[in-house]
Design an enzyme around this catalytic site. Structure first.
Site, short mmCIF file in Angstrom:
data_model
loop_
_atom_site.label_atom_id
_atom_site.label_comp_id
_atom_site.label_asym_id
_atom_site.label_seq_id
_atom_site.Cartn_x
_atom_site.Cartn_y
_atom_site.Cartn_z
N GLU A 212 0.81 -1.21 0.00
CA GLU A 212 0.00 0.00 0.00
C GLU A 212 0.85 1.27 0.00
O GLU A 212 0.38 2.33 0.40
CB GLU A 212 -0.94 -0.02 1.21
CG GLU A 212 -1.90 -1.20 1.19
CD GLU A 212 -2.72 -1.33 2.46
OE1 GLU A 212 -3.58 -0.45 2.68
OE2 GLU A 212 -2.50 -2.27 3.22
N GLY B 297 -7.13 5.73 5.85
CA GLY B 297 -6.62 6.50 4.73
C GLY B 297 -7.05 7.96 4.79
O GLY B 297 -8.11 8.29 5.34
N ASN C 255 -9.66 -0.40 11.56
CA ASN C 255 -8.37 0.05 11.04
C ASN C 255 -7.71 1.06 11.98
O ASN C 255 -8.37 2.01 12.41
CB ASN C 255 -8.56 0.69 9.67
CG ASN C 255 -9.19 -0.26 8.67
OD1 ASN C 255 -8.52 -1.06 8.06
ND2 ASN C 255 -10.51 -0.18 8.54
N GLU D 132 -14.07 -5.10 9.96
CA GLU D 132 -12.73 -4.92 10.52
C GLU D 132 -12.61 -3.52 11.10
O GLU D 132 -13.48 -2.66 10.88
CB GLU D 132 -11.65 -5.15 9.47
CG GLU D 132 -11.73 -4.24 8.27
CD GLU D 132 -10.73 -4.64 7.19
OE1 GLU D 132 -9.68 -3.97 7.11
OE2 GLU D 132 -11.01 -5.58 6.42
N ARG E 60 -11.00 3.52 12.36
CA ARG E 60 -12.16 3.49 11.47
C ARG E 60 -12.73 2.07 11.45
O ARG E 60 -12.01 1.11 11.16
CB ARG E 60 -11.78 3.89 10.04
CG ARG E 60 -13.00 4.15 9.13
CD ARG E 60 -12.62 4.22 7.67
NE ARG E 60 -12.30 2.91 7.13
CZ ARG E 60 -11.18 2.64 6.45
NH1 ARG E 60 -10.27 3.57 6.23
NH2 ARG E 60 -10.96 1.42 5.99
N SER F 263 -6.86 -1.95 2.28
CA SER F 263 -7.19 -1.46 0.94
C SER F 263 -7.85 -2.52 0.07
O SER F 263 -7.87 -2.39 -1.16
CB SER F 263 -5.95 -0.90 0.22
OG SER F 263 -5.47 0.24 0.89
N ASP G 136 -15.10 -0.58 9.66
CA ASP G 136 -15.80 -0.92 8.43
C ASP G 136 -16.87 -1.95 8.78
O ASP G 136 -16.60 -2.94 9.48
CB ASP G 136 -14.84 -1.49 7.40
CG ASP G 136 -13.77 -0.49 6.98
OD1 ASP G 136 -14.01 0.72 7.13
OD2 ASP G 136 -12.71 -0.93 6.52
N TYR H 42 -9.81 3.71 -4.79
CA TYR H 42 -8.84 4.74 -5.15
C TYR H 42 -9.00 5.27 -6.57
O TYR H 42 -8.10 5.93 -7.09
CB TYR H 42 -7.43 4.19 -4.93
CG TYR H 42 -7.22 3.78 -3.49
CD1 TYR H 42 -7.25 4.73 -2.47
CD2 TYR H 42 -7.10 2.45 -3.13
CE1 TYR H 42 -7.11 4.37 -1.14
CE2 TYR H 42 -6.96 2.07 -1.80
CZ TYR H 42 -6.96 3.04 -0.82
OH TYR H 42 -6.84 2.66 0.50
#
Length: 318
Positions: A16, A282, A278, A276, A261, A152, A263, A222
């Protein structure tokens, strides 16, 4: 904060890297706009020397994947007594390993899709097809196959037919030695950022993710224009409240710090299914954290400036 010097760590050698560099540039620009003296450092063999010879007041980690999220860089910063924004090394390791984190979440009563995680050696020793068939028999279809570590959505793939399992397994193993097979949950995909920039931990407005292809994969994440985002999410107040409560509970349960964060998917029954959590969200132009910050009426630079101040203050008492 004009008297503060902050090093933003980005890049590194993970899969990443390019995403991390984009996050680092955006974060550095936001901090500069808040009056912070920012240094942008790529993470390589010179890092320890830089930290020793030209120590900043604090470090902000904009690394994604690998050493930036598995606790390795955090452990080095702790060894050198360098204040940093983010989760401590031990908790990073716990959150980084998805099966470990899911087991902790499920053990605490939070919903997370049923799963099994198996290393490459098991497929090799027992026969890949037989093990893959057992996964389907146990969990059903569709399945999400993904590496047990990493971010990602690299190596992640939705499987709707048994014939797709071998290729999906190979995709996972390109990024990790262990395959996590997870029951695919249909519903509304969301992300909830948690921050601790003041006296109380708080959840920012949920971001709803509406991927045109139906899956929020690496390309969708992205590539501008491939996903429609809604922040706040188009969910009723009760569901929004459950999302916030779940994100806060996951953050506390895993021992995270400063920013994270979650998800998740709100399934067809309205349950929050945690995918999950994080430790290094990002901060690119298509990332979810900046959207949540804007929706909360906040400024990205000022948010991270406050987190820097907390990190410096915390270091004085450790």
């Amino acid at each position: 904060m004009t008297d503060r010097s902050v090093a933003v760590l980005a890049g590194g050698l993970s899969h990443e890297r390019e995403v991390s560099l984009r996050s680092g540039r955006r974060l550095a620009a936001a901090l500069r706009e808040s009056g912070v003296d920012v240094r942008e450092w790529d993470v390589d063999s010179s890092l320890v020397t830089q930290l020793r010879t030209d120590p900043p007041d604090a470090v902000v980690i904009a690394l994604h994947g690998g050493e930036g999220e598995n606790g390795s860089v955090q452990a080095v910063l702790e060894l050198l007594d360098v204040p940093f924004v983010g989760t401590a090394a031990q908790a990073c390791r716990r959150a980084w390993d998805k099966p470990t984190a899911k087991a902790e979440l499920a053990g605490a009563g939070l919903d997370t899709p049923d799963w099994v995680a198996l290393p490459h050696s098991t497929f090799r020793a027992l026969g890949a097809q037989a093990v893959l068939d057992a996964m389907v028999d146990r969990l059903g279809l569709p399945l999400m196959l993904k590496p047990d570590q990493g971010g990602s959505a690299l190596g992640a793939q939705v499987v709707t037919d048994r014939s797709e399992m071998p290729a999906a397994m190979v995709s996972c193993l390109a990024y990790s030695d262990t395959v996590l097979a997870e029951r695919f949950v249909r519903g509304t995909e969301v992300a909830v950022t948690v921050v601790n920039d003041g006296p109380e931990l708080r959840a920012l407005p949920a971001v709803e993710i509406d991927a045109r292809g139906g899956v929020y994969d690496y390309t969708a994440r992205y590539t501008p224009g491939t996903v429609a985002f809604h922040c706040p999410a188009r969910l009723d107040d009760a569901t929004q409240a459950r999302l916030a409560e779940t994100a806060l509970a996951a953050h506390r349960l895993l021992g995270l710090r400063d920013v994270s964060r979650m998800d998740a998917v709100v399934d067809e029954e309205g349950r929050v299914q945690v995918l999950e959590v994080n430790v290094s969200p990002g901060i690119t132009e298509t990332s979810l954290l900046p959207m949540a910050v804007r929706a909360a009426g906040m400024d990205l630079g000022r948010l991270y400036s406050a987190l820097v101040e907390r990190a410096i203050a915390r270091s004085r008492f450790t």
